[in-house]
Motif scaffolding. Sequence first.
Motif, PDB file in Angstrom:
ATOM      1  N   SER A  52      42.155 -18.035  34.588  1.00 42.77           N
ATOM      2  CA  SER A  52      43.524 -17.657  34.209  1.00 42.77           C
ATOM      3  C   SER A  52      43.635 -16.626  33.027  1.00 42.77           C
ATOM      4  N   LEU A  53      44.860 -16.077  33.135  1.00 36.15           N
ATOM      5  CA  LEU A  53      44.922 -15.069  31.947  1.00 36.15           C
ATOM      6  C   LEU A  53      45.107 -15.879  30.815  1.00 36.15           C
ATOM      7  N   GLN A  54      45.699 -16.686  30.514  1.00 35.98           N
ATOM      8  CA  GLN A  54      45.617 -17.484  29.376  1.00 35.98           C
ATOM      9  C   GLN A  54      44.162 -17.723  28.791  1.00 35.98           C
ATOM     10  N   ALA A  55      43.316 -18.109  29.715  1.00 36.09           N
ATOM     11  CA  ALA A  55      41.983 -18.373  29.256  1.00 36.09           C
ATOM     12  C   ALA A  55      41.267 -17.032  28.839  1.00 36.09           C
ATOM     13  N   ILE A  56      41.417 -15.899  29.485  1.00 34.45           N
ATOM     14  CA  ILE A  56      41.197 -14.636  29.389  1.00 34.45           C
ATOM     15  C   ILE A  56      41.675 -14.270  27.874  1.00 34.45           C
ATOM     16  N   GLU A  57      42.978 -14.598  27.650  1.00 33.49           N
ATOM     17  CA  GLU A  57      43.223 -14.176  26.469  1.00 33.49           C
ATOM     18  C   GLU A  57      42.866 -14.714  25.371  1.00 33.49           C
ATOM     19  N   LYS A  58      42.643 -16.310  25.387  1.00 35.30           N
ATOM     20  CA  LYS A  58      42.080 -17.024  24.534  1.00 35.30           C
ATOM     21  C   LYS A  58      40.711 -16.563  24.032  1.00 35.30           C
ATOM     22  N   GLN A  59      39.996 -16.167  25.132  1.00 36.33           N
ATOM     23  CA  GLN A  59      38.527 -15.628  24.906  1.00 36.33           C
ATOM     24  C   GLN A  59      38.549 -14.580  24.097  1.00 36.33           C
ATOM     25  N   HIS A  60      39.407 -13.577  24.352  1.00 31.05           N
ATOM     26  CA  HIS A  60      39.573 -12.138  23.589  1.00 31.05           C
ATOM     27  C   HIS A  60      40.008 -12.360  22.374  1.00 31.05           C
ATOM     28  N   ILE A  61      40.953 -13.165  22.034  1.00 31.87           N
ATOM     29  CA  ILE A  61      41.471 -13.429  20.704  1.00 31.87           C
ATOM     30  C   ILE A  61      40.353 -14.066  19.882  1.00 31.87           C
ATOM     31  N   LEU A  62      39.847 -15.103  20.303  1.00 26.34           N
ATOM     32  CA  LEU A  62      38.718 -15.618  19.477  1.00 26.34           C
ATOM     33  C   LEU A  62      37.461 -14.733  19.292  1.00 26.34           C
ATOM     34  N   LYS A  63      37.216 -14.013  20.371  1.00 26.07           N
ATOM     35  CA  LYS A  63      36.175 -12.913  20.160  1.00 26.07           C
ATOM     36  C   LYS A  63      36.415 -11.955  18.931  1.00 26.07           C
ATOM     37  N   ILE A  64      37.728 -11.620  18.792  1.00 27.59           N
ATOM     38  CA  ILE A  64      38.058 -10.765  17.790  1.00 27.59           C
ATOM     39  C   ILE A  64      38.339 -11.233  16.476  1.00 27.59           C
ATOM     40  N   LEU A  65      38.685 -12.735  16.492  1.00 36.05           N
ATOM     41  CA  LEU A  65      38.693 -13.235  15.391  1.00 36.05           C
ATOM     42  C   LEU A  65      37.435 -13.526  14.492  1.00 36.05           C
ATOM     43  N   GLY A  66      36.241 -13.799  15.572  1.00 40.00           N
ATOM     44  CA  GLY A  66      34.820 -14.268  15.148  1.00 40.00           C
ATOM     45  C   GLY A  66      34.315 -12.656  14.620  1.00 40.00           C
ATOM     46  N   ALA A  67      34.742 -11.388  15.264  1.00 42.08           N
ATOM     47  CA  ALA A  67      34.279 -10.278  14.743  1.00 42.08           C
ATOM     48  C   ALA A  67      35.050 -10.021  13.525  1.00 42.08           C
ATOM     49  N   ALA A  68      36.021 -10.490  12.973  1.00 41.22           N
ATOM     50  CA  ALA A  68      36.700 -10.468  11.692  1.00 41.22           C
ATOM     51  C   ALA A  68      36.283 -11.408  10.826  1.00 41.22           C
ATOM     52  N   ASP A  69      35.338 -12.020  11.096  1.00 42.55           N
ATOM     53  CA  ASP A  69      34.681 -13.300  10.256  1.00 42.55           C
ATOM     54  C   ASP A  69      35.842 -14.124   9.834  1.00 42.55           C
ATOM     55  N   GLY A  70      36.492 -14.466  10.905  1.00 42.92           N
ATOM     56  CA  GLY A  70      37.544 -15.428  10.511  1.00 42.92           C
ATOM     57  C   GLY A  70      38.787 -14.987   9.624  1.00 42.92           C
ATOM     58  N   ASN A  71      38.892 -13.872   9.282  1.00 38.07           N
ATOM     59  CA  ASN A  71      40.030 -13.263   8.675  1.00 38.07           C
ATOM     60  C   ASN A  71      41.292 -13.016   9.629  1.00 38.07           C
ATOM     61  N   LYS A  72      42.288 -14.028   9.461  1.00 39.87           N
ATOM     62  CA  LYS A  72      43.364 -13.932  10.431  1.00 39.87           C
ATOM     63  C   LYS A  72      44.169 -12.627  10.337  1.00 39.87           C
ATOM     64  N   THR A  73      44.231 -12.070   9.205  1.00 40.86           N
ATOM     65  CA  THR A  73      45.106 -11.048   8.856  1.00 40.86           C
ATOM     66  C   THR A  73      44.435  -9.786   9.576  1.00 40.86           C
TER      67      THR A  73
END
Length: 462
Positions: A419-440
């Motif tokens: 689903s689009l929601q699952a892809i969105e979640k996967q992408h957001i978590l990927k970017i969050l991990g790449a930012a070392d958990g820095n949400k800002t």
Amino acid sequence: MTAAKHIHPETDAPFVEAFGGWQDQSILIVDDEPGMRSFLQRTLDGRCSRVEAVDSVEAASVLLDLRHFDLIILDNSLPGKSGVEWLHEMRALGLHNDVVLITAFADLETAIHALRAGAADFLLKPFRVNQILSAIGRCFDRTHLRRENFILRRELDSHVDFGVDGLVGNSTALQPVRETIKRLATVSSTVLITGESGTGKEIAARAMHYLSSRSGNHFVPVNCGAVAPDIIESELFGHVKGAFSGAASSREGLFFYAQGGTLFLDEVAELPMAMQVKLLRVLEEKKIRPVGAEREIPVDVRVIAATNRNVEEAVQEGRFRQDLYYRLNVVQVHMPPLRERADDIPALAAYFVRQLAPQLGVPPQQPDSALLAAMASHSWPGNVRELRNLIERWLILGNIPEIAIGSKSVAVDNGSDVSLQAIEKQHILKILGAADGNKTEAARRLGLSRKTLERKCAEWGV
């Protein structure tokens, strides 16, 4: 010997040259010593846009009722009432100007009273030229940073993207809008921007601001429909301490932060009727009264308003004041819907690809001719905003799932039932991990507000 005789212009000259001018700033000098007034005025003339000097707090009060001053240089030893006493009174009445207090007495009690009264700096006579210039510079720097931080926080919270240029394109429908904006940028008249939601009304207002002589000051947007009716007055005009339950301290309003610049009132037709009356008075008098204050404060702010409603109908139905409508509608700019500027879709799509791909961390790609043709036939009820969202979805997925655009359908088999929601979640978590958990930082890369990212993480239990 007067305090002015302790100034050494010749020995202080190298220090004077180290300070640049403050050409957009205005200063009021309040001192009963003619020598000190003359010295300060000669020192600051040419550095500031306006310098005025008076010998009493009574005369100062009269000037403050007439004009805005960015800074007040206030002597503490004045006839009848001390500078600190007057400053206490002015703060209680809603005066937010920065104040440099100057005094000949170096006792700790006076310094404490000055700071408690809200003085931004405290200077002991006799002082050198570089000392007063340093104090003034610190005040201007602090005020600039305070306003800058306030504006940046609002931009982050509302996810306003400076790069989104709703004026991209050269369609016939857009040309008269662009020409009108250029002409309006040269004047300070009030403007009413109309058009459907998502047509770029705020972008047009920003263009007017940044092309104008006010561009050195802030552009402050506010969505009138998103602010609760019971706090909209405080949001716009500010309030004094104790003005209402919970007002533990004084607070400047959006007019303060837009001083010298532009205030953009989006969805102005959503203002409560009582607030419409007060806004009309501000537009006519060029003065605001903070909630709970006893005095009005002069302001120099250009107001640009916008609405997606039919204001004339609202006036006829009694939901919007006719006099305010005429006051706002000095010049009207109508933003055409995207369906009337279909020729701009390829340029807008390419623009959004360049803008969004780096934020999303995906390779840029351009829509093919089939997709562009399908988009050209769509009615675009969400206008430019809808197009931007479609391009973002397309970049995230690599393709667009089965969607109908106008009379045509773009069918894409992405080889997955995800689903689009699952892809969105996967992408957001990927970017969050790449930012070392820095949400800002992750929110910045994703093109989201931190508040939105935190809400999604909470939903996912992250």
